[in-house]
Design a protein around this motif. Structure first.
Motif, PDB file in Angstrom:
ATOM      1  N   THR A   1       0.051  -6.300   7.305  1.00 54.36           N
ATOM      2  CA  THR A   1      -0.344  -4.913   7.545  1.00 54.36           C
ATOM      3  C   THR A   1      -1.858  -4.758   7.541  1.00 54.36           C
ATOM      4  OG1 THR A   1      -0.249  -4.336   5.210  1.00 54.36           O
ATOM      5  CG2 THR A   1       1.771  -4.078   6.469  1.00 54.36           C
ATOM      6  N   GLU A   2      -2.318  -3.815   8.354  1.00 52.55           N
ATOM      7  CA  GLU A   2      -3.728  -3.440   8.405  1.00 52.55           C
ATOM      8  C   GLU A   2      -3.800  -1.919   8.428  1.00 52.55           C
ATOM      9  OE1 GLU A   2      -6.022  -5.658  11.483  1.00 52.55           O
ATOM     10  OE2 GLU A   2      -4.048  -6.464  12.023  1.00 52.55           O
ATOM     11  N   VAL A   3      -4.929  -1.400   7.976  1.00 54.41           N
ATOM     12  CA  VAL A   3      -5.142   0.044   8.046  1.00 54.41           C
ATOM     13  C   VAL A   3      -5.168   0.460   9.510  1.00 54.41           C
ATOM     14  CG1 VAL A   3      -6.710   1.937   7.498  1.00 54.41           C
ATOM     15  CG2 VAL A   3      -6.407   0.049   5.878  1.00 54.41           C
TER      16      VAL A   3
ATOM     17  N   ARG B   1       0.828  -1.200   0.000  1.00 57.48           N
ATOM     18  CA  ARG B   1       0.000   0.000   0.000  1.00 57.48           C
ATOM     19  C   ARG B   1       0.869   1.260   0.000  1.00 57.48           C
ATOM     20  NH1 ARG B   1      -2.719   0.984   4.412  1.00 57.48           N
ATOM     21  NH2 ARG B   1      -4.363   2.199   3.402  1.00 57.48           N
TER      22      ARG B   1
ATOM     23  N   ARG C   1      -0.745   2.702   9.146  1.00 53.93           N
ATOM     24  CA  ARG C   1      -0.986   1.263   9.265  1.00 53.93           C
ATOM     25  C   ARG C   1      -0.466   0.729  10.581  1.00 53.93           C
ATOM     26  NH1 ARG C   1       3.435  -0.082   4.525  1.00 53.93           N
ATOM     27  NH2 ARG C   1       5.300  -0.073   5.817  1.00 53.93           N
ATOM     28  N   LYS C   2      -0.964  -0.414  10.941  1.00 51.10           N
ATOM     29  CA  LYS C   2      -0.406  -1.176  12.047  1.00 51.10           C
ATOM     30  C   LYS C   2       0.066  -2.500  11.473  1.00 51.10           C
ATOM     31  CE  LYS C   2      -5.075  -2.467  13.637  1.00 51.10           C
ATOM     32  NZ  LYS C   2      -5.962  -2.488  14.826  1.00 51.10           N
ATOM     33  N   GLU C   3       1.061  -3.071  12.088  1.00 48.20           N
ATOM     34  CA  GLU C   3       1.694  -4.260  11.531  1.00 48.20           C
ATOM     35  C   GLU C   3       1.850  -5.331  12.592  1.00 48.20           C
ATOM     36  OE1 GLU C   3       4.561  -2.070   8.238  1.00 48.20           O
ATOM     37  OE2 GLU C   3       5.440  -2.834  10.081  1.00 48.20           O
TER      38      GLU C   3
ATOM     39  N   ASP D   1       0.571   4.018  13.440  1.00 47.54           N
ATOM     40  CA  ASP D   1       1.677   4.136  12.502  1.00 47.54           C
ATOM     41  C   ASP D   1       2.956   4.592  13.197  1.00 47.54           C
ATOM     42  OD1 ASP D   1       2.037   4.275   9.289  1.00 47.54           O
ATOM     43  OD2 ASP D   1       3.318   5.749  10.274  1.00 47.54           O
TER      44      ASP D   1
END
Length: 477
Positions: A116-118, A81, A103-105, A124
Motif C-alpha cells: 500500500t501507498e498513500v 494504516r 491509498r493505492k495498492e 482509493d
C-alpha cells in the motif's frame, strides 16, 4: 429501492457524521464515509459498520476521534494504516467505525497481501471491488453530503448490477477473494453479475487458492446467511470457484445414466433444500446441515440392475466426512456434532410412515435426535423437492403422520426434553463407577427399556431398573 437525493442519504444527517466532519475540518483533512455504508444507505438498508476515509494520516485522526466521540474498543493496525473504534450513538445505537487512509495498492501474483501507498480519493475508489462499493460521501462541513461516484455505482445500484471499477481480471487478480464477494453480494442483494465478471471468474477461479481458509470461510458463511443462498452457491459452482474450495459439494453435480436410467442431480437438489430451509429458519448451522446433508452420495452411488441407482449408507458416510471438512475449511468445531447428527438422521423420520408407526420407533427417533428433533423434522420437510406433485403430496402426507405421532408420544410420555432421565455421569455416581463399558451398557439398557415401554419415562423407575441391571451384571461376574 435507491434513494434519489444525492445529499440527504439515510443516516447521513445523524449527529455523529457532523461531529466527525467537524473534527476533520479542525485537522484540515478531507474526510468521507465510503463503501458498504454508503451503498446500504442508498438502498435504505441498515448498516452498523461504517468506513471513514481521510486523505491523510488515518491513525492520528482515529485517536482524535476516540477522544472527541468517547469511543471504546479502540484498536490500531499499523501495517494497514487503519484503526477501529466502537461507540454508542443516540440515533444509530452501537456502531463500529473503521478509519482508513486514501491509498493505492499493488499486489504480487503469489499473494493477496497488498503493498500500500498513500493515495488520492480517486486512487482509493478505483481499487475497490465493485462500483456499488466505490462511493464516497463528504463529511466536511463545506461539502457535507456530497456524493462522489466516479464509476457510475449509483446507476448500478438502480440496475441491480455488479460491475468492477477496473477490468474484472485486474480486480480479481489483485484480490481473489473478490470472486467470493461477487457471489455473496449477488445472494445478499439479489443483484446480477455483469457478464465480464462471470467470464473473469471462470478464467481465474484457481487463484482463489492463495486466499486463507478463514477469509474464504467467512464469505461462504455470509452467502449461507443470505435470503437465498442458492444464488451465490450457483455462481461459485458455474464459475469453478466452488470446486476449488469445496470439491465435496461439486462432486454431487451431474446426472449419470445407465440403460436409460438416470438419477436426480444431487447438487441442485441440495441448493433447493438449502433455500427451503432458509425460508423456514434463520438458524445458520441448520442451513449448513442442509448444505451437506447429501455429501455422502457420490461415495455411495451404485447402479443395481432392476433397481436403478442407490445411495445406501450415504447418511452415515456423509456424517463421517464432516470432521475432515470442518477441519480443512476452518469451521468452528463446536458445531460439528450438531451437523453430523442431522446428516446421520435425515433419512430416519419419513420412512417410519411406511409401516405401522409404533411408540417405540418414535421414542427411539426422539432419543437419538435429542434436542435437535425439531431441526431434524424441519430438514426432512425441506428435503422434499420432487417436481412430481403427486409424489410430494404422498411424502408430505406420510411426514405429517410422523409429526403427529411424535406429538402424541411427547404428550403421553412427557418426553418433551428428549433426553434420558438419568445421564452417564449420574450412573457413575450411583454405582461408584469410572467411565467405561459398564456405564455404557447400563445407559443403553435403560434407554431401550423406556423406548420399548418396559418402564415409564420417570427418574425413580429408571433408578430401580438400573439397580436391577447392575445387580445382574455383578451376579454374572
Amino acid at each position: 429501492m435507491v434513494s434519489q437525493d444525492n445529499t440527504k442519504l439515510v443516516n447521513f444527517n445523524a449527529e455523529i457524521f457532523r461531529k466527525i466532519g467537524a473534527l476533520a475540518d479542525e485537522m484540515q483533512l478531507p474526510c468521507y464515509a465510503v463503501g458498504g455504508f454508503v451503498r446500504d444507505s442508498l438502498l435504505q438498508r441498515k448498516c452498523k459498520d461504517i468506513d471513514i476515509m481521510v486523505v491523510g494520516e488515518p491513525i492520528a485522526f482515529a485517536k482524535a476521534a476516540k477522544t472527541k466521540l468517547n469511543g471504546f474498543g479502540f484498536a490500531v493496525f499499523e501495517r494497514f494504516r487503519t484503526a477501529r473504534l466502537s461507540l454508542k450513538d443516540r440515533e444509530m445505537g452501537e456502531i463500529e467505525l473503521e478509519f482508513v487512509g486514501a491509498r493505492k495498492e499493488s499486489y504480487s501474483p503469489e499473494s493477496r497481501k497488498p503493498i500500500t501507498e498513500v493515495g488520492t480519493l480517486q486512487d482509493d475508489l478505483s481499487r475497490r471491488d465493485f462500483t456499488i462499493n466505490a462511493l464516497a460521501v463528504s463529511l466536511n462541513q463545506a461539502t457535507f453530503g456530497k456524493l462522489t461516484d466516479l464509476f457510475n455505482g449509483r446507476n448500478d445500484l438502480s440496475a441491480q448490477l455488479l460491475r468492477t471499477p477496473l477490468e474484472p481480471e485486474s480486480t480479481f487478480s489483485d484480490d481473489p477473494l473478490r470472486m467470493m464477494r461477487a457471489a455473496r453480494f449477488a445472494s445478499q442483494l439479489n443483484f446480477n453479475l455483469e457478464p465480464e465478471i462471470f467470464v473473469a471468474m471462470q478464467n481465474m477461479h484457481r487463484r482463489i487458492g492463495i486466499v486463507s481458509k478463514e477469509r474464504v470461510r467467512d464469505e461462504l458463511f455470509k452467502i449461507m446467511a443470505s435470503p437465498k443462498p442458492s444464488v451465490g452457491l450457483d455462481i461459485l459452482y458455474k464459475t469453478g470457484v466452488l470446486k476449488e474450495i469445496l470439491p465435496e459439494l461439486t462432486a454431487m453435480a451431474g446426472v449419470e445414466q445407465i440403460d436409460g436410467v438416470g438419477h436426480k442431480d444431487t447438487f441442485y437438489h441440495t441448493l433447493k433444500v438449502v433455500d427451503n430451509i432458509s425460508e423456514m429458519s434463520e438458524k445458520f448451522w441448520l442451513r449448513m446441515a442442509a448444505l451437506f446433508h447429501d455429501v455422502g452420495k457420490p461415495k455411495t452411488k451404485r447402479f443395481k440392475e432392476g433397481h436403478g441407482w442407490t445411495f445406501h449408507g450415504h447418511d452415515a458416510v456423509g456424517a463421517a466426512m464432516m470432521q475432515r471438512i470442518f477441519r480443512k475449511q476452518k469451521f468452528p468445531l463446536d458445531h460439528l456434532e450438531y451437523v453430523q447428527k442431522l446428516i446421520r438422521l435425515h433419512l430416519r423420520p419419513i420412512p417410519l410412515s411406511g409401516e405401522e408407526i409404533t411408540d417405540s420407533a418414535i421414542r427411539r427417533l426422539m432419543f437419538e435426535a435429542g434436542e435437535e428433533l425439531d431441526d431434524l423434522m424441519m430438514l426432512c420437510r425441506a428435503d422434499v423437492t420432487s417436481k412430481n406433485p403427486q409424489k410430494v403430496e404422498k411424502i408430505m402426507s406420510n411426514f405429517l403422520l410422523v409429526e403427529e405421532k411424535v406429538s402424541q408420544v411427547c404428550e403421553k410420555d412427557l418426553l418433551a426434553k428428549w433426553r434420558p432421565p438419568i445421564n452417564g455421569v449420574e450412573i457413575m455416581e450411583m454405582f461408584n463407577l469410572s467411565e467405561g463399558k459398564i456405564v455404557g451398557l447400563l445407559k443403553k439398557s435403560m434407554e431401550n427399556a423406556i423406548i420399548d415401554g418396559v418402564i415409564p419415562y420417570d427418574k425413580e423407575a429408571a433408578m430401580r431398573f438400573l439397580n436391577d441391571e447392575f445387580q445382574k451384571i455383578n451376579d454374572k461376574n
